[in-house]
Design a protein around this motif. Sequence first.
Motif, PDB file in Angstrom:
ATOM      1  N   GLY A  93      43.724  97.868  66.261  1.00 57.94           N
ATOM      2  CA  GLY A  93      43.300  98.562  65.054  1.00 57.94           C
ATOM      3  C   GLY A  93      43.875  97.865  63.832  1.00 57.94           C
ATOM      4  N   GLY A  94      43.921  98.606  62.732  1.00 61.69           N
ATOM      5  CA  GLY A  94      44.450  98.021  61.500  1.00 61.69           C
ATOM      6  C   GLY A  94      43.414  97.205  60.767  1.00 61.69           C
ATOM      7  N   THR A  95      43.820  96.036  60.281  1.00 61.28           N
ATOM      8  CA  THR A  95      42.909  95.156  59.546  1.00 61.28           C
ATOM      9  C   THR A  95      42.841  93.811  60.252  1.00 61.28           C
ATOM     10  OG1 THR A  95      44.715  94.385  58.139  1.00 61.28           O
ATOM     11  CG2 THR A  95      43.441  96.273  57.353  1.00 61.28           C
ATOM     12  N   ILE A  96      41.997  92.954  59.756  1.00 65.89           N
ATOM     13  CA  ILE A  96      41.892  91.590  60.277  1.00 65.89           C
ATOM     14  C   ILE A  96      42.180  90.645  59.122  1.00 65.89           C
ATOM     15  CG2 ILE A  96      40.383  89.874  61.348  1.00 65.89           C
ATOM     16  CD1 ILE A  96      38.804  92.180  62.590  1.00 65.89           C
ATOM     17  N   ASP A  97      43.278  89.922  59.211  1.00 64.95           N
ATOM     18  CA  ASP A  97      43.723  89.034  58.133  1.00 64.95           C
ATOM     19  C   ASP A  97      42.840  87.783  58.112  1.00 64.95           C
ATOM     20  OD1 ASP A  97      45.023  87.330  56.379  1.00 64.95           O
ATOM     21  OD2 ASP A  97      47.010  88.050  56.939  1.00 64.95           O
ATOM     22  N   VAL A  98      41.857  87.793  57.236  1.00 68.46           N
ATOM     23  CA  VAL A  98      40.926  86.663  57.150  1.00 68.46           C
ATOM     24  C   VAL A  98      41.630  85.415  56.631  1.00 68.46           C
ATOM     25  CG1 VAL A  98      38.786  85.842  56.092  1.00 68.46           C
ATOM     26  CG2 VAL A  98      38.961  88.204  56.867  1.00 68.46           C
ATOM     27  N   ASP A  99      42.647  85.581  55.783  1.00 72.64           N
ATOM     28  CA  ASP A  99      43.393  84.414  55.283  1.00 72.64           C
ATOM     29  C   ASP A  99      44.078  83.677  56.428  1.00 72.64           C
ATOM     30  OD1 ASP A  99      42.637  84.912  52.686  1.00 72.64           O
ATOM     31  OD2 ASP A  99      44.413  86.139  52.243  1.00 72.64           O
ATOM     32  N   ARG A 114      34.613  95.882  70.685  1.00 71.85           N
ATOM     33  CA  ARG A 114      35.189  97.003  71.447  1.00 71.85           C
ATOM     34  C   ARG A 114      36.674  97.210  71.153  1.00 71.85           C
ATOM     35  NH1 ARG A 114      35.464  96.792  76.688  1.00 71.85           N
ATOM     36  NH2 ARG A 114      35.178  94.573  76.917  1.00 71.85           N
ATOM     37  N   ASN A 115      37.007  97.245  69.864  1.00 68.32           N
ATOM     38  CA  ASN A 115      38.348  97.606  69.435  1.00 68.32           C
ATOM     39  C   ASN A 115      38.264  98.843  68.548  1.00 68.32           C
ATOM     40  OD1 ASN A 115      40.490  95.616  70.405  1.00 68.32           O
ATOM     41  ND2 ASN A 115      38.895  94.213  69.720  1.00 68.32           N
ATOM     42  N   ASN A 116      39.299  99.116  67.782  1.00 69.49           N
ATOM     43  CA  ASN A 116      39.340 100.322  66.950  1.00 69.49           C
ATOM     44  C   ASN A 116      39.470 100.003  65.466  1.00 69.49           C
ATOM     45  OD1 ASN A 116      39.266 102.061  69.243  1.00 69.49           O
ATOM     46  ND2 ASN A 116      41.450 101.701  69.575  1.00 69.49           N
ATOM     47  N   PHE A 117      38.913  98.873  65.041  1.00 69.53           N
ATOM     48  CA  PHE A 117      38.956  98.519  63.625  1.00 69.53           C
ATOM     49  C   PHE A 117      38.027  99.428  62.824  1.00 69.53           C
ATOM     50  CE2 PHE A 117      40.056  94.419  65.704  1.00 69.53           C
ATOM     51  CZ  PHE A 117      41.329  94.280  65.174  1.00 69.53           C
ATOM     52  N   SER A 118      38.438  99.766  61.630  1.00 73.41           N
ATOM     53  CA  SER A 118      37.632 100.634  60.777  1.00 73.41           C
ATOM     54  C   SER A 118      37.700 100.131  59.346  1.00 73.41           C
ATOM     55  CB  SER A 118      38.136 102.083  60.869  1.00 73.41           C
ATOM     56  OG  SER A 118      39.494 102.163  60.475  1.00 73.41           O
ATOM     57  N   GLY A 119      37.048 100.861  58.450  1.00 74.18           N
ATOM     58  CA  GLY A 119      37.034 100.460  57.049  1.00 74.18           C
ATOM     59  C   GLY A 119      35.950  99.440  56.759  1.00 74.18           C
ATOM     60  N   PRO A 120      35.966  98.862  55.565  1.00 71.97           N
ATOM     61  CA  PRO A 120      34.916  97.898  55.188  1.00 71.97           C
ATOM     62  C   PRO A 120      34.936  96.658  56.085  1.00 71.97           C
ATOM     63  CG  PRO A 120      36.173  98.625  53.271  1.00 71.97           C
ATOM     64  CD  PRO A 120      36.908  99.123  54.470  1.00 71.97           C
ATOM     65  N   LEU A 121      33.801  96.013  56.173  1.00 70.10           N
ATOM     66  CA  LEU A 121      33.695  94.789  56.946  1.00 70.10           C
ATOM     67  C   LEU A 121      34.580  93.711  56.313  1.00 70.10           C
ATOM     68  CD1 LEU A 121      31.985  93.786  59.397  1.00 70.10           C
ATOM     69  CD2 LEU A 121      30.417  92.786  57.727  1.00 70.10           C
ATOM     70  N   PRO A 122      35.485  93.085  57.095  1.00 73.64           N
ATOM     71  CA  PRO A 122      36.335  92.031  56.524  1.00 73.64           C
ATOM     72  C   PRO A 122      35.498  90.890  55.952  1.00 73.64           C
ATOM     73  CG  PRO A 122      37.157  92.720  58.679  1.00 73.64           C
ATOM     74  CD  PRO A 122      35.799  93.351  58.513  1.00 73.64           C
ATOM     75  N   ALA A 123      36.131  90.086  55.118  1.00 75.66           N
ATOM     76  CA  ALA A 123      35.411  89.015  54.398  1.00 75.66           C
ATOM     77  C   ALA A 123      35.202  87.790  55.296  1.00 75.66           C
ATOM     78  CB  ALA A 123      36.183  88.645  53.137  1.00 75.66           C
ATOM     79  N   GLN A 139      34.557 100.649  64.355  1.00 79.40           N
ATOM     80  CA  GLN A 139      34.161 101.710  63.410  1.00 79.40           C
ATOM     81  C   GLN A 139      34.080 101.168  61.986  1.00 79.40           C
ATOM     82  OE1 GLN A 139      37.302 102.910  65.384  1.00 79.40           O
ATOM     83  NE2 GLN A 139      35.784 103.015  67.009  1.00 79.40           N
ATOM     84  N   PHE A 140      33.648  99.916  61.841  1.00 76.93           N
ATOM     85  CA  PHE A 140      33.470  99.366  60.500  1.00 76.93           C
ATOM     86  C   PHE A 140      32.446 100.209  59.743  1.00 76.93           C
ATOM     87  CE2 PHE A 140      34.787  95.310  62.678  1.00 76.93           C
ATOM     88  CZ  PHE A 140      36.000  95.197  62.015  1.00 76.93           C
ATOM     89  N   SER A 141      32.713 100.467  58.488  1.00 73.51           N
ATOM     90  CA  SER A 141      31.823 101.320  57.693  1.00 73.51           C
ATOM     91  C   SER A 141      31.554 100.659  56.341  1.00 73.51           C
ATOM     92  CB  SER A 141      32.466 102.699  57.495  1.00 73.51           C
ATOM     93  OG  SER A 141      33.724 102.575  56.859  1.00 73.51           O
ATOM     94  N   GLY A 142      30.730 101.336  55.548  1.00 76.06           N
ATOM     95  CA  GLY A 142      30.363 100.772  54.252  1.00 76.06           C
ATOM     96  C   GLY A 142      29.223  99.787  54.398  1.00 76.06           C
ATOM     97  N   SER A 143      28.893  99.124  53.307  1.00 79.37           N
ATOM     98  CA  SER A 143      27.744  98.219  53.294  1.00 79.37           C
ATOM     99  C   SER A 143      28.184  96.767  53.466  1.00 79.37           C
ATOM    100  CB  SER A 143      26.972  98.372  51.978  1.00 79.37           C
ATOM    101  OG  SER A 143      27.823  98.090  50.879  1.00 79.37           O
ATOM    102  N   ILE A 144      27.241  95.934  53.861  1.00 79.70           N
ATOM    103  CA  ILE A 144      27.469  94.495  53.933  1.00 79.70           C
ATOM    104  C   ILE A 144      27.246  93.924  52.531  1.00 79.70           C
ATOM    105  CG2 ILE A 144      26.721  92.322  54.969  1.00 79.70           C
ATOM    106  CD1 ILE A 144      25.713  93.858  57.355  1.00 79.70           C
ATOM    107  N   PRO A 145      28.186  93.162  51.989  1.00 76.98           N
ATOM    108  CA  PRO A 145      28.005  92.606  50.631  1.00 76.98           C
ATOM    109  C   PRO A 145      26.688  91.838  50.515  1.00 76.98           C
ATOM    110  CG  PRO A 145      30.247  92.231  51.404  1.00 76.98           C
ATOM    111  CD  PRO A 145      29.489  92.780  52.576  1.00 76.98           C
TER     112      PRO A 145
END
Length: 707
Positions: A93-99, A114-123, A139-145
């Motif tokens: 879970g948590g975030t995915i550090d794109v940097d 098949r993990n538990n990531f949520s919030g906006p789609l990482p960059a 559980q990614f949510s929000g729109s795709i830029p």
Amino acid sequence: MAPSPHRFFFLLLVAAIAVAASLPATAGQNMTDAEALMQLKKSFTNSSSLSSWLITSKDGNNSPCAPGSHEWHGVVCTRGMVTGLRLNGLQLGGTIDVDALASFPGLRSVSFARNNFSGPLPAFHQLTALKSMYLSGNQFSGSIPDDFFSNLSHLKKLWLNGNQLSGTIPASIVQATSLLELHLDRNAFTGELPAVPPPALKSFNVSGNDLDGVVPEAFRKFDAGRFGSNEYLCYVPTHEKPCKRAQTVANSSRRVIMVFATLLVSAVVMTIALRACSSEPSRVRNFDSARGDMEGLEEKPPVYMVKQASTTQKRSSSWLGRRAGSSLGLGHRRAASAAKVDELSSRSAGDLVIVNDCKGVFGLTDLMKAAAEVIGSGGLGSAYKAVMANGVAVVVKRARDMNRATKDAFEAEMKRLGAMRHANLLPPLAYHYRKDEKLLVYEYIPKGSLLYVLHGDRGMDYAALDWPMRLKVAVGIARGTAFLHTALASHEVPHGNLKSANVLLAPDFEPLLVDFGFSGLINHIQSPHSMFAHRAPECVAGHLVCAKADVYCLGIVLLELLTGKFPAQYLHNAKGGTDLVMWATSAMDDGFERDLFDPAIVTTWKFALPDMTRLMQVAVDCVKMDLEKRPDMKEAAARVEEVAAAALATVRERQEEADSEGSTRSGDGASRSSHAAYVRDGSIQRITNVGERSSRRGSNDYSYGIS
């Protein structure tokens, strides 16, 4: 003309600012691969599954891809560079550090499915060299830029299905000129499809969203099912399906009607009340008369009220006439015997097709009149035990989403499956075809499934499941599956749903495989999780299912037999159970294989540890992430039989030694008795952890073989 000192100073200042601004980026790019992986790990929660991600004194500054470096789970190396990350199904879970990901210049593929990531789609669109992104089942949510695809000219595969993404599908997808696969199904996207797809697109799926409008001509090269379950998305607008929402108008109309109806009812009541008051000269009103007026109002409702359905319409009291998930519910509850059959059932009574007459010949009416109880439910539907008037007990499975094949193809396949004969297969007895639902009839096996015996109440059947008996079960499962891989070699995956819930145990514990051969009948778009083979790693990563997915499933069952643990792989949300693949692989690599085995067999069969380890190695080889490194089913079955033969020979030798020494009880008999005592005395935890306990309370498929 020489530049002024002020201008020269200004240029120096600008250059200094530019250098300072570039320093953080340079520092980030100078991170070693190991440091970048550790930074990525810090951005995760629940990262215990990545315990192998650590910098040791032995490795020093070496890259995880350097020769001799310890294994970093999920890190894919090519020519000494990190080129891929396969971190699917780890409950991260948590975030995915794109940097941190940007520190790998050779990174071409990432899988966080098949993990538990949520919030906006990482960059991820900042990683312009990526070719594959697998982000399904989070559980990614929000729109795709809007500009997400603008710089992804190298991207070939993008899987975002099974999330909670919303908004419109960006028109910039057309700029992803190399995109071959785009899966956006089972989200909440709205609006219309872009005018044109990416030029190279071969696989596309937007089913299960909330899209509307007309499917553009350029998208119509894809199968219609890829656009299903979008209420307002259609090919041709019609009066019944206009391809446009009319919610606002409809809601306004309903409000007007309700207001009008309320006013009209109020007017009628007031009129009656005024008339009653004016017709009574006295201030004292007769109560009986007033009650009569009110009764008359109830008997003659105003014409604008909705007329209720007639109660004289026939209702079916047949358990088979009810929809799955009705008042029958789940668990072992009796349904009333059918006194009458509704008109639909009567017309269908002769439509039960017998494909295996080993339990005699019977019709649909016989099933409908039978006393029945619900015994489970699974990915394909519910299952009932039905005891007919002649005493024959069968299991009737109400299967949904088996509409991939035409009626003729379905009937031909059921007859083929019903004609199969093998000691370790339980073929169907009969079927009933309906367009939206099929009934499959099987012989009832009282002992139930291997899943129930291993993880249920752990009674006498579990006590009898000692080491020799588990070898017998393992061999039978391997033989039955190997037979299917020969008899159904033309299928994309011969069994397709091999798991302990679909292994029934005969009275002598001979395993019987059920629900095999359905891969060509089930619509996997409508029911993507109904068959366990589709959860093999290569399928989760987006590849087509193949025969080696059955080998992976066999490995899971072998691990389950040896460890006695409930596999997390059986659960859709991966919450609960034990990740047997991760646990077994790590323990074998680290030399702690003894910790893997079920205490019930280790305690009483210590001498068999070498044989248990050899069978564990077969299981671990079957569940390798890389399907090319897995054995084929024929080889896997041969290895299981070879290990079992040697193990049983060892058991016999121990028994002969004990007999020759004049023991009052043979070695085999002593082991069996001590095994039973171990179970009886409660030395084993009834359920191994809280996660398993909660997951089993929500699971209905382990009492019998339910898909």
